[in-house]
Design an enzyme around this catalytic site. Structure first.
Site, PDB file in Angstrom:
ATOM      1  N   ASP A  45      49.736  16.913   6.444  1.00  0.00           N
ATOM      2  CA  ASP A  45      49.832  17.333   7.839  1.00  0.00           C
ATOM      3  C   ASP A  45      48.497  17.840   8.363  1.00  0.00           C
ATOM      4  O   ASP A  45      48.174  17.666   9.545  1.00  0.00           O
ATOM      5  CB  ASP A  45      50.896  18.422   7.984  1.00  0.00           C
ATOM      6  CG  ASP A  45      52.322  17.854   7.949  1.00  0.00           C
ATOM      7  OD1 ASP A  45      52.473  16.624   8.085  1.00  0.00           O
ATOM      8  OD2 ASP A  45      53.266  18.649   7.802  1.00  0.00           O
ATOM      9  N   GLY A  46      47.701  18.475   7.501  1.00  0.00           N
ATOM     10  CA  GLY A  46      46.388  18.949   7.918  1.00  0.00           C
ATOM     11  C   GLY A  46      45.465  17.806   8.324  1.00  0.00           C
ATOM     12  O   GLY A  46      44.685  17.935   9.282  1.00  0.00           O
ATOM     13  N   ASN A 121      50.237  22.384  16.777  1.00  0.00           N
ATOM     14  CA  ASN A 121      51.080  23.366  16.088  1.00  0.00           C
ATOM     15  C   ASN A 121      51.156  24.693  16.827  1.00  0.00           C
ATOM     16  O   ASN A 121      52.207  25.082  17.309  1.00  0.00           O
ATOM     17  CB  ASN A 121      50.569  23.616  14.669  1.00  0.00           C
ATOM     18  CG  ASN A 121      51.220  22.716  13.649  1.00  0.00           C
ATOM     19  OD1 ASN A 121      52.064  21.891  13.980  1.00  0.00           O
ATOM     20  ND2 ASN A 121      50.835  22.865  12.400  1.00  0.00           N
ATOM     21  N   GLU A 122      50.022  25.399  16.885  1.00  0.00           N
ATOM     22  CA  GLU A 122      50.046  26.736  17.473  1.00  0.00           C
ATOM     23  C   GLU A 122      48.644  27.209  17.823  1.00  0.00           C
ATOM     24  O   GLU A 122      47.639  26.627  17.397  1.00  0.00           O
ATOM     25  CB  GLU A 122      50.686  27.754  16.526  1.00  0.00           C
ATOM     26  CG  GLU A 122      49.827  28.201  15.361  1.00  0.00           C
ATOM     27  CD  GLU A 122      49.864  27.284  14.178  1.00  0.00           C
ATOM     28  OE1 GLU A 122      48.759  26.933  13.694  1.00  0.00           O
ATOM     29  OE2 GLU A 122      50.963  26.923  13.720  1.00  0.00           O
ATOM     30  N   ARG A 147      50.720  45.917  20.963  1.00  0.00           N
ATOM     31  CA  ARG A 147      49.808  46.531  20.007  1.00  0.00           C
ATOM     32  C   ARG A 147      50.177  46.016  18.618  1.00  0.00           C
ATOM     33  O   ARG A 147      51.339  46.090  18.203  1.00  0.00           O
ATOM     34  CB  ARG A 147      49.912  48.067  20.030  1.00  0.00           C
ATOM     35  CG  ARG A 147      49.654  48.703  21.390  1.00  0.00           C
ATOM     36  CD  ARG A 147      48.203  48.536  21.810  1.00  0.00           C
ATOM     37  NE  ARG A 147      47.901  49.233  23.052  1.00  0.00           N
ATOM     38  CZ  ARG A 147      48.039  48.696  24.260  1.00  0.00           C
ATOM     39  NH1 ARG A 147      48.485  47.457  24.386  1.00  0.00           N
ATOM     40  NH2 ARG A 147      47.710  49.389  25.335  1.00  0.00           N
ATOM     41  N   LYS A 164      56.886  30.554  11.933  1.00  0.00           N
ATOM     42  CA  LYS A 164      58.030  30.843  11.080  1.00  0.00           C
ATOM     43  C   LYS A 164      57.716  31.953  10.085  1.00  0.00           C
ATOM     44  O   LYS A 164      58.564  32.817   9.809  1.00  0.00           O
ATOM     45  CB  LYS A 164      58.474  29.582  10.330  1.00  0.00           C
ATOM     46  CG  LYS A 164      59.670  29.796   9.406  1.00  0.00           C
ATOM     47  CD  LYS A 164      60.043  28.514   8.686  1.00  0.00           C
ATOM     48  CE  LYS A 164      61.195  28.746   7.711  1.00  0.00           C
ATOM     49  NZ  LYS A 164      60.819  29.699   6.628  1.00  0.00           N
ATOM     50  N   SER A 165      56.495  31.969   9.549  1.00  0.00           N
ATOM     51  CA  SER A 165      56.125  33.001   8.584  1.00  0.00           C
ATOM     52  C   SER A 165      56.071  34.382   9.222  1.00  0.00           C
ATOM     53  O   SER A 165      56.092  35.393   8.521  1.00  0.00           O
ATOM     54  CB  SER A 165      54.783  32.659   7.936  1.00  0.00           C
ATOM     55  OG  SER A 165      53.722  32.785   8.859  1.00  0.00           O
ATOM     56  N   ALA A 184      52.764  41.455  13.083  1.00  0.00           N
ATOM     57  CA  ALA A 184      52.677  42.872  12.678  1.00  0.00           C
ATOM     58  C   ALA A 184      52.507  43.789  13.885  1.00  0.00           C
ATOM     59  O   ALA A 184      51.513  44.504  14.010  1.00  0.00           O
ATOM     60  CB  ALA A 184      51.543  43.073  11.681  1.00  0.00           C
TER      61      ALA A 184
END
Length: 265
Positions: A45-46, A121-122, A147, A164-165, A184
């Site tokens: 995919d990369g 992808n993103e 934040r 997803k991660s 996070a």
């Protein structure tokens, strides 16, 4: 038909590319890396992501095919031992394709300039040091002050990757939606975010207005960019789409099951 072959540096990929080149030439295809009708990537995919960015200005007339030299990916329909079958499919080609939505990114800078990107992808925005602080707008309406480590904005096909991660949902690629997931986030009595993924309709857009630090890191798929002073970044579903020459169908949820769950017991 003009075909470009893009491979990674893996020995198995080089071997498959050599075999494919030989068989395409024997069957009368033209190899053309500048103005191809079909781009065949060999690797994973990369490798396909890299080819997408290489031909991003030709998306209206290029179709992609992915050949995987490992296990099947989300953008690869063929294995390296199926070269003969792929050539036969190309010989019977009738222009069939399936298309997926892309992410449109526009970054504005303090000096009045801007940069435009497409992502398959993103895209993410983070700070290299310290907490990222940015106001989030949806359709130009203020939504929240974020934040945390950063934010990830993904396409439906990209929803199975970094998004997803970070707790994002898996979205079927027939939906022209984009997803915003937090990386996070800080949630306490002082700072408060939604603390859940956002899935936006195709006529909506997201604008990030980060505080004026110099050490932001922006990623577009697998490419990292350290931009100049950012004043705003807008994300929306792009007008362009990526087209795959799909000669056989593998159900999206079968791909998800194969990638994340494995063989059924």
């Amino acid at each position: 038909m003009r075909i470009a072959i893009i491979k990674n540096s893996n020995a198995q990929s080089k071997l498959a590319a050599g075999l494919l080149t030989q068989k395409l030439t024997k069957n009368g295809f033209t190899l053309d890396t500048h103005n191809p009708d079909v781009v065949i990537t060999i690797g994973g995919d990369g490798t396909l992501l890299g080819a997408f960015h290489r031909y991003a200005q030709q998306l209206d007339r290029v179709r992609f095919i992915g050949v995987h030299t490992g296990h099947l990916g989300f953008y690869t329909d063929w294995r390296d031992y199926e070269i003969d079958d792929l050539v036969q499919a190309l010989l019977k080609d009738s222009g069939q394709s399936v298309s997926y939505p892309l992410l449109d990114i526009l970054a504005d800078y303090e000096d009045g300039t801007s940069s435009h990107y497409l992502a398959l992808n993103e895209a993410t925005l983070k700070r290299l040091s310290g907490t990222m602080r940015t106001d989030v707008y949806i359709r130009d309406n203020f939504f929240e002050s974020f934040r945390g480590d950063g934010l990830c904005v993904s396409t439906p096909t990209g929803s199975t990757a970094y998004s997803k991660s970070n707790g994002g949902a898996v979205i079927h690629p027939r939906l022209d939606a984009m997803q915003v997931t937090e990386i996070a986030s800080i949630n306490n009595r002082v700072f408060r975010t939604l603390a859940a993924p956002l899935i936006l309709a195709p006529d909506e857009w997201v604008v990030l207005r980060p505080e004026p630090f110099q050490d932001y890191l922006m990623s577009i798929d697998q490419f990292s960019i350290t931009p100049q002073l950012v004043t705003a970044i807008r994300f929306r579903i792009a007008d362009e789409r990526i087209h795959f020459a799909r000669y056989r169908h593998m159900h999206f949820w079968d791909r998800v099951e194969d990638a994340f769950i494995g063989a059924k017991q």
